[in-house]
Enzyme design. Sequence first.
Site, PDB file in Angstrom:
ATOM      1  N   LYS A 222       5.039   6.616   2.257  1.00 50.10           N
ATOM      2  CA  LYS A 222       5.209   8.075   2.165  1.00 50.10           C
ATOM      3  C   LYS A 222       5.857   8.585   3.452  1.00 50.10           C
ATOM      4  O   LYS A 222       5.455   8.192   4.554  1.00 50.10           O
ATOM      5  CB  LYS A 222       3.858   8.772   1.940  1.00 50.10           C
ATOM      6  CG  LYS A 222       3.279   8.526   0.546  1.00 50.10           C
ATOM      7  CD  LYS A 222       2.001   9.295   0.350  1.00 50.10           C
ATOM      8  CE  LYS A 222       1.277   8.859  -0.923  1.00 50.10           C
ATOM      9  NZ  LYS A 222       1.730   9.503  -2.143  1.00 50.10           N
TER      10      LYS A 222
ATOM     11  N   HIS B 157      -5.722   2.880   1.291  1.00 49.84           N
ATOM     12  CA  HIS B 157      -4.951   4.049   1.719  1.00 49.84           C
ATOM     13  C   HIS B 157      -5.603   4.787   2.901  1.00 49.84           C
ATOM     14  O   HIS B 157      -4.943   5.110   3.882  1.00 49.84           O
ATOM     15  CB  HIS B 157      -4.795   5.044   0.568  1.00 49.84           C
ATOM     16  CG  HIS B 157      -4.191   4.444  -0.681  1.00 49.84           C
ATOM     17  ND1 HIS B 157      -3.229   3.469  -0.639  1.00 49.84           N
ATOM     18  CD2 HIS B 157      -4.404   4.686  -1.998  1.00 49.84           C
ATOM     19  CE1 HIS B 157      -2.882   3.144  -1.871  1.00 49.84           C
ATOM     20  NE2 HIS B 157      -3.588   3.865  -2.721  1.00 49.84           N
TER      21      HIS B 157
ATOM     22  N   ASP C  45     -10.620   1.409  -4.565  1.00 47.58           N
ATOM     23  CA  ASP C  45      -9.353   1.937  -5.066  1.00 47.58           C
ATOM     24  C   ASP C  45      -8.586   2.711  -3.985  1.00 47.58           C
ATOM     25  O   ASP C  45      -7.365   2.668  -3.941  1.00 47.58           O
ATOM     26  CB  ASP C  45      -9.648   2.851  -6.265  1.00 47.58           C
ATOM     27  CG  ASP C  45      -8.385   3.381  -6.927  1.00 47.58           C
ATOM     28  OD1 ASP C  45      -7.490   2.553  -7.204  1.00 47.58           O
ATOM     29  OD2 ASP C  45      -8.285   4.596  -7.155  1.00 47.58           O
TER      30      ASP C  45
ATOM     31  N   GLU D 266      -8.191  14.285  -5.172  1.00 46.56           N
ATOM     32  CA  GLU D 266      -7.307  14.367  -6.345  1.00 46.56           C
ATOM     33  C   GLU D 266      -7.978  15.183  -7.447  1.00 46.56           C
ATOM     34  O   GLU D 266      -9.185  15.038  -7.663  1.00 46.56           O
ATOM     35  CB  GLU D 266      -7.058  12.976  -6.928  1.00 46.56           C
ATOM     36  CG  GLU D 266      -6.356  12.021  -6.021  1.00 46.56           C
ATOM     37  CD  GLU D 266      -6.199  10.666  -6.698  1.00 46.56           C
ATOM     38  OE1 GLU D 266      -5.131  10.421  -7.269  1.00 46.56           O
ATOM     39  OE2 GLU D 266      -7.149   9.866  -6.675  1.00 46.56           O
TER      40      GLU D 266
ATOM     41  N   ASP E 147       0.914  -1.139   0.000  1.00 44.92           N
ATOM     42  CA  ASP E 147       0.000   0.000   0.000  1.00 44.92           C
ATOM     43  C   ASP E 147       0.949   1.182   0.000  1.00 44.92           C
ATOM     44  O   ASP E 147       1.569   1.487   1.033  1.00 44.92           O
ATOM     45  CB  ASP E 147      -0.867   0.005   1.265  1.00 44.92           C
ATOM     46  CG  ASP E 147      -1.796   1.200   1.284  1.00 44.92           C
ATOM     47  OD1 ASP E 147      -1.390   2.273   0.825  1.00 44.92           O
ATOM     48  OD2 ASP E 147      -2.933   1.065   1.765  1.00 44.92           O
ATOM     49  N   HIS E 148       1.107   1.829  -1.156  1.00 44.86           N
ATOM     50  CA  HIS E 148       2.234   2.767  -1.263  1.00 44.86           C
ATOM     51  C   HIS E 148       2.099   3.972  -0.326  1.00 44.86           C
ATOM     52  O   HIS E 148       3.082   4.633  -0.035  1.00 44.86           O
ATOM     53  CB  HIS E 148       2.481   3.197  -2.717  1.00 44.86           C
ATOM     54  CG  HIS E 148       1.510   4.218  -3.230  1.00 44.86           C
ATOM     55  ND1 HIS E 148       0.272   3.896  -3.683  1.00 44.86           N
ATOM     56  CD2 HIS E 148       1.606   5.564  -3.364  1.00 44.86           C
ATOM     57  CE1 HIS E 148      -0.366   4.991  -4.070  1.00 44.86           C
ATOM     58  NE2 HIS E 148       0.425   6.030  -3.884  1.00 44.86           N
TER      59      HIS E 148
END
Length: 504
Positions: A190, A248, A243, A224, A185-186
């Site tokens: 972060k 996230h 998504d 976004e 889970d990018h």
Amino acid sequence: MNSTIKEQPTIFIIFGGTGDLNSRKLAPALYNLFLEGWLPTQFAIIGTGRTPLSKEQFAEKILEGVNKFSRSGEAEKEKWDQFAQHLFYQPSDIKDATTYTEFGNRIADHEQEWNTKAHVIYYLAVAPDFFSIIAENINKAGLATDQEKTRIVIEKPFGHDLQSARDLNKLLAGIFDEHQIYRIDHYLGKETVQNIMAFRFANSIMEPIWNRNYIEHIQISVTEQLGVEERGDYYEGAGAMRDMLQNHLLQLLCFVAMEPPVSFEADEVRDRKVDVLKAMRRFTQEDVRASAVRGQYGAGWLEGKEVPGYREEKKVEPQSNTETFAAVKFFVDNWRWQGVPFYVRTGKRMHQSLSVITIQFRDVPHLVFPSEAMESWQQNRLIISIQPEMSIRLQVQAKRPGLDMVLNTVDMVFDYKGTYTSQAPEAYETLLLDTMLGDQTLFMRGDQVEAAWDLIMPILNTWQGNKSLHFPNYSADSWGPENAEALIARDGFHWFTLPVNGKK
Ligand code: BG6
């Protein structure tokens, strides 16, 4: 430079080697790790995909990605030439057993050349439909036998719902041990997200106030400007809940709400996050109506450009019921958080791209100032800005300079740009390095993924069973549908965005 890494010969096999993720994220991340001395002395990156390419053509493609997307800018020729020596390509059909025999041969060749056993990382940067077949074929070819040196990295989405996530977990567990599975889970990579833990658990002043006695409510917004654009194919079956929110946003919520871990061990941290997911209040169908809002963007203008509505995007059904916006009010039913609402929202084609967590503290118990002194009275807020601004700001009341007593809100700001001169690594750099180091703290464990699905399944099921009659219900360049405002306004709050120049 890290000596453990230097002496750990490693082979990356990247499925989806010619794909977008590799060009945009993985290859630039690996190149930056190389530049900063974080790759082993002996390493090979083997890209694989259906397109027939030579080693040189593959390197050329990767260079394009690096030049375009790397945080370090265009590659310097000398450094690039050194890096490119480690790039290889193998055209493949991932359903065909001979593909895996060829991988086996390549691994053996490198090991022979290096005269040692290598760590092998299989990176599945492909559509989720292929996860199982690749894992099974790796197994059949005998390429997963070394439990210490073999790892598999799986991109999100991990499953499409609770059942498919369970099935995939089961299949993987039959081949790999959990310590070999890296579910990405990018957001966890972060820099600013990792800093939530540092901020909470490396400062003694936070813990006493980090609870229902001092905190009134919490908001997590990940908005976004980007639309769905080329990804209609995938997005039609996903939507904002699958998504973004299932992974996230819930991960961010876990970092904010978790109990202090007793150590920084991967499983200890992940256990505390699973505790949060388990404590979250489950929804009935009735609750879904009251606590969850969905939206879909219509056409509009964004920064002077006309943009299509979701239903006009490529590979999207003209009557699509897929949500591009979701807002949910959650509760965490435990001693720390009982009664504190967590409002989360995410959407595409919104007014601004922002990832911000806002913690609003309770009001003072008694107001001692006359009303004319309280020009811009506001409860204390802690705002953790994850991107694009990387900052933590505490909003407090202060006396405005002057002979009269007037209070206004001021920001105490820790801002990365002003504090550090070094560039923050990209999330994928951190996560690829952790994969090599065998550190799973920032990866999703199987039970964590299932707990997140379990929580949101009632929302997905209710939405799937009831088509929205109001889509599209927000226009590009807005803050989402009106219902999302109502969701939070009913409780007497409003959605916060990041203050611009210290102003709300
Ligand atoms: C991905 C989603 O996981 O995260 C995308 O699939 C989304 O739809 C992206 O745009 C956002 O990531 P970031 O790092 O740009 O905030």
